[in-house]
Design a protein around this motif. Structure first.
Motif, mmCIF file in Angstrom:
data_model
loop_
_atom_site.group_PDB
_atom_site.id
_atom_site.type_symbol
_atom_site.label_atom_id
_atom_site.label_comp_id
_atom_site.label_asym_id
_atom_site.label_seq_id
_atom_site.Cartn_x
_atom_site.Cartn_y
_atom_site.Cartn_z
ATOM 1 N N SER A 1 -50.795 20.871 -74.513
ATOM 2 C CA SER A 1 -50.516 19.570 -73.902
ATOM 3 C C SER A 1 -50.086 18.552 -74.954
ATOM 4 N N ASP A 2 -50.643 18.633 -76.162
ATOM 5 C CA ASP A 2 -50.217 17.729 -77.240
ATOM 6 C C ASP A 2 -48.751 17.973 -77.593
ATOM 7 N N ASP A 3 -48.350 19.248 -77.625
ATOM 8 C CA ASP A 3 -46.950 19.575 -77.917
ATOM 9 C C ASP A 3 -46.027 19.053 -76.815
ATOM 10 N N MET A 4 -46.482 19.160 -75.567
ATOM 11 C CA MET A 4 -45.663 18.702 -74.447
ATOM 12 C C MET A 4 -45.458 17.186 -74.491
ATOM 13 N N ILE A 5 -46.523 16.459 -74.807
ATOM 14 C CA ILE A 5 -46.403 15.008 -74.941
ATOM 15 C C ILE A 5 -45.477 14.665 -76.103
ATOM 16 N N ALA A 6 -45.633 15.375 -77.206
ATOM 17 C CA ALA A 6 -44.772 15.129 -78.367
ATOM 18 C C ALA A 6 -43.318 15.429 -78.050
ATOM 19 N N GLU A 7 -43.070 16.477 -77.267
ATOM 20 C CA GLU A 7 -41.695 16.817 -76.871
ATOM 21 C C GLU A 7 -41.062 15.670 -76.094
#
Length: 828
Positions: free
Chosen positions: A558-564
């Motif tokens: 989820s952190d990667d998705m927000i960063a994306e």
């Protein structure tokens, strides 16, 4: 009294007189709108009378809704009508022309209502007004109530009221901040602390302090193991006195790549990192492999601050249920394959003597001392402080001088008040605060009495409230612009530019916006606006089931998705991307974790986000992002309705109406339905549900090939329970589970007759001019909500911004400038 049809004719005639509509437009309205939306029982409870004879403040939203419905093809509906696409465009043009002809009455141009600073604005503003790096390392804002979000936004005026309790907490927080900024008493001499390896300690996950330390202790160092723990200094538990402290830490990274990254969850391409925590201020450093790095930094630290170290990683949770302890079983597998002699020694000599699990040589507990996963190794540290280059410290002198006295309170406090209040102080305005200082001086002394005056400045309405009525137009505009783009008080150069008239024209606004967004001042907007607009706070509100989707949780995807999402938005700003491309671009910014979820190859094995072009037409842009697909799903399944409503509200700017409260909805018989489409189809068969769902559902079915974490799927996997046989029932054996694979139907037809077969076709339909304009309009409305703390009520002015955006090819930075230049932002 006029009959309905006569009223319709009169309406059209009056509209024609107002906007010079031609006869063809009148005929189209009569033919395609009057048939259903007139009479005593109009379709959808919408009567053309609601539009009145022209656009007014009261009915403009009906005009806007009508334009949305016609432009997107919902009205006139494709079923039961022979309206052509050309005719539909003509009707939409007619309505838009009518909207644009509307002039908002002068007497109704009210300012946006005052609202309280949200917590991040408060933190930024008091820091900038005092000239400090942040509110402090002693958690001075920890007592403040959390902000309530309204549809993702923390700037909503209705949610940012202020109470007596709020004021009490602000007083407490401000006192803590000022006490750590303006120092009383005598200078404290500096001390030097050597933190050797035997003084390095690790926190514990439980209260049993007698348990063995979860770390690898060497003669000259201490190594992290469990990334959930933090390292601290036994002989420097907290900062004794506020001031600058010089810190040196010697550390290195060890065993990166020793085990296969598939086992550890840490990519060989990622450096081992070490984070240093000073309260909630964090500094993170990349460590070299097997080469000692000396980290040197100097920080202003408040008394009571605890210095801690941590190992920031999203790995080391791939084994078992994700608990770190299971990672240590990797040592068993590795040694068994690569060091048979050592393996035999452990299994034959050590395991049998173990108090626990002596019959399980592969159990993780036997291999703790042999684990060699990637980790930081810390050797020692040195701390010196408090350090003052002068006394009183520079920040103290910059605020109130080196020898402040209560008799000079007004002169001392006025510059602070003007920065905090974002305007010039009026004659006599500081008198109550000066009287407070004078009254407290005999009890507290000059310095502490002046500090109380500073507290009064920062808990006054002039600081705590945005949009107070007593500001000048230029001060008000400077404040709005600064909080919109940087979430803090306006800098003096911005106020000077506005006073000089530089921002009176669109070109000046555009130049200023470009300056903000190209520098650090614009980072707040680049981080906070997409987070609010896309409602990224909701991504784990109904998090995917950890048993069904372990990778999502163990790798913190989820952190990667927000960063994306944020990196994509930042790219859009940096390239001044046309807004429609945000929705349907064929690329995004992904790393190896997202590549695993998205099922793509050729992405480097590390955590860095890089631009990736998707070749299959399924992903790219906002419509293909895992953040959107995950936050609109449930823990175990997906809902086309949830995703459709999200698309409509956040990309199309349309809020579907909830079911009427006075309508009784009978639940259909769905016992034979196997897929979500069959279930929803049963609902649509009911006329009370059909009218809305025919407009809503096509915006959601296209995404059914994406599961709750955004992975592609061609089939639903439905788990059923086999009915027990009579013999099984007697033996009380558990029911056996069966899995059914059901094909996914991601096709749908819009009310205008346009249809798609899958997400690829849906994305193509989103590229039509009507959908692109609708997205631009939605983006503009979201910007205005972020800026004004309320939804825009003047549909005509919103439409004028859309027109201005079109003149600049809908480019995002130009559109932001057009929003700021509009009367809806300027409040003119």
């Amino acid at each position: 009294m006029l009959r309905p049809n006569h009223k319709l004719v009169l309406l059209i005639a009056m509209v024609v007189a107002t906007v010079s509509a031609n006869a063809a437009e009148i005929e189209l309205l009569q033919q395609h709108c009057g048939k259903c939306h007139s009479g005593d029982d109009p379709e959808g409870d919408f009567h053309l009378d609601l539009l009145g004879s022209a656009v007014t403040k009261q009915n403009q939203q009906w005009w806007q809704t009508s334009m949305d419905s016609v432009s997107l093809g919902d009205m006139p509906p494709g079923e039961g009508t022979d309206v052509t696409d050309v005719q539909r465009v003509e009707i939409a043009k007619f309505i838009r022309k009518t909207l644009l002809a509307y002039e908002h009455p002068t007497d109704s141009k009210a300012h946006n209502a005052p609202r309280r600073l949200n917590n991040r604005e408060f933190a930024n503003s008091i820091s900038d007004a005092l000239g400090i790096e942040d509110p402090g390392t002693h958690f001075p804002l920890g007592n403040l109530l959390g902000d309530t979000l309204h549809e993702g936004f923390d700037t909503n005026g209705d949610a940012l009221g202020i109470s007596e309790y709020h004021l009490e907490q602000y007083i407490e927080s401000v006192r803590k901040i000022i006490q750590a900024t303006v120092l009383s008493g005598n200078q404290t001499p500096a001390k030097h602390y050597n933190v050797l390896a035997d003084s390095l300690r690790m926190t514990s996950l439980n209260q049993n302090t007698n348990r063995k330390e979860i770390a690898t202790r060497n003669r000259d160092s201490l190594e992290f193991r469990d990334m959930r723990l933090r390292m601290y200094f036994e002989n420097f538990q907290s900062v004794p006195t506020t001031g600058y402290y010089r810190l040196k830490i010697r550390a290195t990274g060890v065993d990166r790549g020793y085990y296969d990254s598939q086992q550890t969850g840490i990519y060989d391409g990622d450096p081992i990192r070490l984070a240093i925590h000073f309260g909630d201020r964090v500094k993170t450093y990349d460590l070299p492999d097997n080469d000692i790095k000396e980290i040197v930094l100097e920080e202003w630290l408040a008394e009571g601050t605890r210095i801690e170290l941590s190992y920031p990683t999203d790995g080391l949770r791939e084994r078992g249920n994700g608990n770190f302890k299971f990672q240590q079983a990797i040592a068993h597998d590795y040694i068994k394959e690569h060091d048979p002699e050592l393996y035999r020694h452990v299994v034959n000599e050590l395991v049998p003597r173990s108090k626990f699990r002596s019959d399980s040589p592969g159990h993780w507990s036997h291999w703790v001392d042999y684990w060699r996963g990637p980790r930081p190794r810390v050797y020692d540290a040195e701390i010196e402080g408090p350090i003052y280059r002068s006394w009183p410290p520079e920040r103290h002198v910059a605020l109130i001088g080196d020898s402040p006295i209560a008799a000079n309170a007004e002169a001392i406090l006025k510059p602070i008040a003007e920065r905090a209040w974002r305007r010039q102080v009026r004659s006599g305005e500081l008198d109550p605060i000066v009287q407070l200082v004078t009254m407290r001086q005999p009890e507290l002394g000059d310095l502490d009495a002046i500090k109380e005056g500073m507290v009064a400045i920062f808990v006054s309405p002039s600081f705590l409230l945005i949009n107070p009525e007593n500001e000048t137009p230029s001060d008000r505009f400077a404040t709005k612009l600064a909080f919109f783009l940087s979430s803090t008080i306006p800098q003096q150069r911005l106020r000077d530019a506005i006073e000089a008239g530089i921002c009176d024209r669109y070109e000046g606004v555009l130049e200023l916006v470009n300056g903000y967004l190209a520098g650090e001042s614009g980072n707040a907007f680049l981080e906070e606006f997409p987070h609010a607009w896309l409602q990224l706070d909701r991504i784990n509100f109904m998090a995917p089931d950890p048993d069904r989707y372990p990778y999502y949780h163990r790798k913190s995807v989820s952190d990667d998705m927000i960063a994306e999402a944020k990196q994509f938005f930042r790219h859009a700003i940096e390239t001044n991307m046309p807004l429609p491309e945000l929705l349907t671009a064929n690329y995004s910014f992904i790393n190896a974790d997202l590549a695993t979820i998205y099922g793509v190859k050729g992405v480097p094995d590390d955590s860095q986000l890089r631009k990736y072009v998707f070749e299959d037409g399924r992903r790219g842009g906002l419509l293909g992002m895992g953040a959107f697909l995950t936050l609109t799903a449930d823990s175990l399944g997906t809902s086309p309705i949830h995703r459709a409503v999200y698309v409509l509200e956040n990309f199309m700017g349309i809020k579907p109406s909830p079911p009427p409260g006075d309508v009784e909805i009978t639940e259909p018989d769905v016992r034979q339905a196997k897929t979500i489409k069959e279930i929803l189809g049963a609902h649509i068969a009911q006329e009370t549900c059909a009218s809305c769902h025919r407009s809503i559902d096509p915006y959601g079915y296209a995404f059914e090939n994406f599961d709750p974490v955004g992975q592609w799927r061609d089939h639903y996997v439905r788990m059923g329970v086999e009915a027990p046989s009579e013999s099984k029932a007697r033996k009380k054996k558990p029911n056996s589970r069966q899995f059914q694979s059901l094909p996914i139907d991601a096709s749908a037809t819009f009310r205008n007759g346009k249809n798609y077969q899958d997400i690829v076709g849906f994305r193509q339909l989103m590229k039509t001019k009507a959908n692109q304009e609708q997205f631009v309009r939605c983006f503009i409305e979201k910007l205005l909500i972020y800026a004004n703390g309320a939804e825009p009520e003047n549909a005509a002015e919103v439409e004028r911004i859309v027109v201005a955006s079109a003149e600049h090819d809908y480019r995002i930075v130009d559109t932001i400038a057009a929003v700021i230049d509009s009367p809806l932002f300027r409040e003119q």
